[in-house]
Design a protein around this motif. Structure first.
Motif, PDB file in Angstrom:
ATOM      1  N   ARG A   4      -7.138 -17.064 -41.264  1.00 25.51           N
ATOM      2  CA  ARG A   4      -6.371 -18.222 -41.713  1.00 25.51           C
ATOM      3  C   ARG A   4      -6.177 -18.169 -43.226  1.00 25.51           C
ATOM      4  O   ARG A   4      -5.136 -18.551 -43.719  1.00 25.51           O
ATOM      5  CB  ARG A   4      -7.078 -19.525 -41.341  1.00 25.51           C
ATOM      6  CG  ARG A   4      -6.848 -19.905 -39.895  1.00 25.51           C
ATOM      7  CD  ARG A   4      -7.325 -21.297 -39.661  1.00 25.51           C
ATOM      8  NE  ARG A   4      -8.756 -21.228 -39.385  1.00 25.51           N
ATOM      9  CZ  ARG A   4      -9.525 -22.283 -39.214  1.00 25.51           C
ATOM     10  NH1 ARG A   4      -9.056 -23.480 -39.340  1.00 25.51           N
ATOM     11  NH2 ARG A   4     -10.801 -22.141 -38.953  1.00 25.51           N
ATOM     12  N   MET A   5      -7.196 -17.696 -43.955  1.00 24.53           N
ATOM     13  CA  MET A   5      -7.100 -17.657 -45.402  1.00 24.53           C
ATOM     14  C   MET A   5      -6.064 -16.621 -45.831  1.00 24.53           C
ATOM     15  O   MET A   5      -5.256 -16.881 -46.707  1.00 24.53           O
ATOM     16  CB  MET A   5      -8.450 -17.326 -46.019  1.00 24.53           C
ATOM     17  CG  MET A   5      -8.426 -17.393 -47.526  1.00 24.53           C
ATOM     18  SD  MET A   5     -10.019 -17.122 -48.252  1.00 24.53           S
ATOM     19  CE  MET A   5     -10.429 -15.527 -47.641  1.00 24.53           C
ATOM     20  N   ARG A   6      -6.063 -15.462 -45.212  1.00 23.21           N
ATOM     21  CA  ARG A   6      -5.121 -14.415 -45.604  1.00 23.21           C
ATOM     22  C   ARG A   6      -3.686 -14.864 -45.387  1.00 23.21           C
ATOM     23  O   ARG A   6      -2.826 -14.600 -46.194  1.00 23.21           O
ATOM     24  CB  ARG A   6      -5.399 -13.134 -44.821  1.00 23.21           C
ATOM     25  CG  ARG A   6      -6.577 -12.364 -45.362  1.00 23.21           C
ATOM     26  CD  ARG A   6      -6.635 -10.988 -44.750  1.00 23.21           C
ATOM     27  NE  ARG A   6      -6.900 -11.033 -43.322  1.00 23.21           N
ATOM     28  CZ  ARG A   6      -8.098 -11.008 -42.782  1.00 23.21           C
ATOM     29  NH1 ARG A   6      -9.160 -10.953 -43.533  1.00 23.21           N
ATOM     30  NH2 ARG A   6      -8.252 -11.038 -41.483  1.00 23.21           N
ATOM     31  N   GLU A  22     -10.225 -16.988 -52.645  1.00 25.87           N
ATOM     32  CA  GLU A  22     -11.506 -16.294 -52.639  1.00 25.87           C
ATOM     33  C   GLU A  22     -11.598 -15.456 -53.904  1.00 25.87           C
ATOM     34  O   GLU A  22     -10.646 -14.765 -54.267  1.00 25.87           O
ATOM     35  CB  GLU A  22     -11.629 -15.382 -51.418  1.00 25.87           C
ATOM     36  CG  GLU A  22     -12.913 -14.582 -51.400  1.00 25.87           C
ATOM     37  CD  GLU A  22     -13.023 -13.675 -50.184  1.00 25.87           C
ATOM     38  OE1 GLU A  22     -11.979 -13.329 -49.595  1.00 25.87           O
ATOM     39  OE2 GLU A  22     -14.152 -13.315 -49.835  1.00 25.87           O
ATOM     40  N   ARG A  23     -12.754 -15.552 -54.572  1.00 22.61           N
ATOM     41  CA  ARG A  23     -12.997 -14.741 -55.765  1.00 22.61           C
ATOM     42  C   ARG A  23     -14.293 -13.978 -55.530  1.00 22.61           C
ATOM     43  O   ARG A  23     -15.347 -14.577 -55.314  1.00 22.61           O
ATOM     44  CB  ARG A  23     -13.111 -15.625 -56.998  1.00 22.61           C
ATOM     45  CG  ARG A  23     -13.247 -14.847 -58.283  1.00 22.61           C
ATOM     46  CD  ARG A  23     -13.162 -15.753 -59.477  1.00 22.61           C
ATOM     47  NE  ARG A  23     -14.058 -16.893 -59.258  1.00 22.61           N
ATOM     48  CZ  ARG A  23     -14.862 -17.390 -60.178  1.00 22.61           C
ATOM     49  NH1 ARG A  23     -14.866 -16.915 -61.382  1.00 22.61           N
ATOM     50  NH2 ARG A  23     -15.651 -18.406 -59.896  1.00 22.61           N
ATOM     51  N   ILE A  24     -14.214 -12.662 -55.565  1.00 25.44           N
ATOM     52  CA  ILE A  24     -15.394 -11.820 -55.365  1.00 25.44           C
ATOM     53  C   ILE A  24     -16.062 -11.611 -56.712  1.00 25.44           C
ATOM     54  O   ILE A  24     -15.439 -11.130 -57.661  1.00 25.44           O
ATOM     55  CB  ILE A  24     -15.013 -10.480 -54.713  1.00 25.44           C
ATOM     56  CG1 ILE A  24     -14.426 -10.758 -53.323  1.00 25.44           C
ATOM     57  CG2 ILE A  24     -16.220  -9.551 -54.642  1.00 25.44           C
ATOM     58  CD1 ILE A  24     -13.849  -9.557 -52.625  1.00 25.44           C
ATOM     59  N   LEU A  25     -17.336 -12.009 -56.803  1.00 21.51           N
ATOM     60  CA  LEU A  25     -18.086 -11.872 -58.050  1.00 21.51           C
ATOM     61  C   LEU A  25     -18.767 -10.513 -58.134  1.00 21.51           C
ATOM     62  O   LEU A  25     -18.777  -9.883 -59.180  1.00 21.51           O
ATOM     63  CB  LEU A  25     -19.127 -12.986 -58.165  1.00 21.51           C
ATOM     64  CG  LEU A  25     -18.577 -14.418 -58.111  1.00 21.51           C
ATOM     65  CD1 LEU A  25     -19.723 -15.425 -58.110  1.00 21.51           C
ATOM     66  CD2 LEU A  25     -17.624 -14.668 -59.256  1.00 21.51           C
ATOM     67  N   ARG A  40     -19.619 -14.272 -53.723  1.00 20.63           N
ATOM     68  CA  ARG A  40     -18.205 -14.607 -53.854  1.00 20.63           C
ATOM     69  C   ARG A  40     -18.071 -16.112 -53.883  1.00 20.63           C
ATOM     70  O   ARG A  40     -19.003 -16.838 -53.515  1.00 20.63           O
ATOM     71  CB  ARG A  40     -17.387 -13.996 -52.721  1.00 20.63           C
ATOM     72  CG  ARG A  40     -17.781 -14.451 -51.355  1.00 20.63           C
ATOM     73  CD  ARG A  40     -17.196 -13.520 -50.295  1.00 20.63           C
ATOM     74  NE  ARG A  40     -17.768 -13.851 -49.013  1.00 20.63           N
ATOM     75  CZ  ARG A  40     -17.073 -14.332 -48.004  1.00 20.63           C
ATOM     76  NH1 ARG A  40     -15.784 -14.505 -48.113  1.00 20.63           N
ATOM     77  NH2 ARG A  40     -17.660 -14.623 -46.878  1.00 20.63           N
ATOM     78  N   VAL A  41     -16.927 -16.583 -54.318  1.00 19.40           N
ATOM     79  CA  VAL A  41     -16.665 -18.018 -54.398  1.00 19.40           C
ATOM     80  C   VAL A  41     -15.422 -18.314 -53.566  1.00 19.40           C
ATOM     81  O   VAL A  41     -14.375 -17.692 -53.761  1.00 19.40           O
ATOM     82  CB  VAL A  41     -16.448 -18.477 -55.862  1.00 19.40           C
ATOM     83  CG1 VAL A  41     -16.084 -19.952 -55.912  1.00 19.40           C
ATOM     84  CG2 VAL A  41     -17.682 -18.192 -56.703  1.00 19.40           C
ATOM     85  N   LEU A  42     -15.565 -19.267 -52.634  1.00 22.53           N
ATOM     86  CA  LEU A  42     -14.428 -19.741 -51.851  1.00 22.53           C
ATOM     87  C   LEU A  42     -14.023 -21.098 -52.401  1.00 22.53           C
ATOM     88  O   LEU A  42     -14.878 -21.926 -52.734  1.00 22.53           O
ATOM     89  CB  LEU A  42     -14.796 -19.879 -50.369  1.00 22.53           C
ATOM     90  CG  LEU A  42     -15.154 -18.594 -49.628  1.00 22.53           C
ATOM     91  CD1 LEU A  42     -15.465 -18.896 -48.170  1.00 22.53           C
ATOM     92  CD2 LEU A  42     -14.044 -17.576 -49.732  1.00 22.53           C
ATOM     93  N   SER A  43     -12.721 -21.352 -52.478  1.00 24.09           N
ATOM     94  CA  SER A  43     -12.201 -22.606 -53.003  1.00 24.09           C
ATOM     95  C   SER A  43     -11.444 -23.346 -51.917  1.00 24.09           C
ATOM     96  O   SER A  43     -10.711 -22.731 -51.130  1.00 24.09           O
ATOM     97  CB  SER A  43     -11.280 -22.329 -54.194  1.00 24.09           C
ATOM     98  OG  SER A  43     -11.993 -21.642 -55.208  1.00 24.09           O
ATOM     99  N   PHE A  44     -11.619 -24.684 -51.908  1.00 21.32           N
ATOM    100  CA  PHE A  44     -11.051 -25.532 -50.860  1.00 21.32           C
ATOM    101  C   PHE A  44     -10.237 -26.670 -51.469  1.00 21.32           C
ATOM    102  O   PHE A  44     -10.627 -27.234 -52.488  1.00 21.32           O
ATOM    103  CB  PHE A  44     -12.177 -26.129 -50.003  1.00 21.32           C
ATOM    104  CG  PHE A  44     -12.986 -25.095 -49.290  1.00 21.32           C
ATOM    105  CD1 PHE A  44     -12.666 -24.722 -47.993  1.00 21.32           C
ATOM    106  CD2 PHE A  44     -14.064 -24.482 -49.909  1.00 21.32           C
ATOM    107  CE1 PHE A  44     -13.406 -23.751 -47.337  1.00 21.32           C
ATOM    108  CE2 PHE A  44     -14.812 -23.513 -49.253  1.00 21.32           C
ATOM    109  CZ  PHE A  44     -14.478 -23.143 -47.958  1.00 21.32           C
TER     110      PHE A  44
END
Length: 173
Positions: free
Chosen positions: A8-10, A47-50, A55-59
């Motif tokens: 769904r995110m992609r 999504e940001r991969i650290l 990683r950080v997901l944003s909503f």
């Protein structure tokens, strides 16, 4: 993150339309058999991969999500919890939660593996009905929290409950 959430995110909307400060950010960590933080449901917009383990997901504001945290040491599990929350809009009241910025409207907060497992089974049952858990009434998650907290069995969420919730939501101004 579940496979459905990733797909769904992609194919989902971009967070470019919403500034980062208007999003709720959840930091996920995965160190095999030591620390495992994951999203059980909820649709991230970014999504940001650290690094390899974080990683950080944003909503978007209003998104309902389930955040699961588990950790162990050499002697066994030291933390097991699930938090179901609603991502808040800028300026809206919220409760703080570790690894969640700024925080969220917490609908359910459960600790201890037997109780967490019970909530995960309830989520599975809702999905079995063909209902996305993030579309479930916030009142249901509060009910589950309250019943489990006092050692009682929560009522199951049914298609009829969901239909009534959708009708109430549509009728509200």
């Amino acid at each position: 993150m579940t496979g459905t959430t990733a797909s769904r995110m992609r194919g989902g909307p971009s967070s470019a339309a919403l500034p980062a400060e208007n999003l709720t950010h959840v930091e996920l960590t995965w160190v095999e058999k030591k620390i495992e933080h994951w999203i059980r449901f909820g649709t991230p917009v970014h999504e940001r991969i650290l690094d390899r383990q974080r990683r950080v997901l944003s909503f978007r504001p209003g998104t309902v999500l389930a955040f699961v945290r588990w950790a162990s040491n050499d002697f066994g599990t030291i933390i097991s919890r699930i938090d179901i929350m609603r991502a808040v809009a800028r300026g809206e009241a919220y409760q703080t939660l570790p690894f969640v910025r700024p925080g969220g409207d917490i609908l359910l907060k459960i600790a201890g593996w037997p109780k967490v497992e019970r909530v995960l089974q309830m989520i599975d049952a809702i999905e079995y009905l063909g209902i996305d858990p993030d579309a479930v009434s916030a009142d249901h998650w509060r009910h589950v929290h309250n019943r489990i907290a006092v050692g009682e069995a929560p009522r199951a969420y049914t298609v009829e409950h969901h239909r009534a919730y959708l009708l109430r939501r549509r009728a509200a101004p």
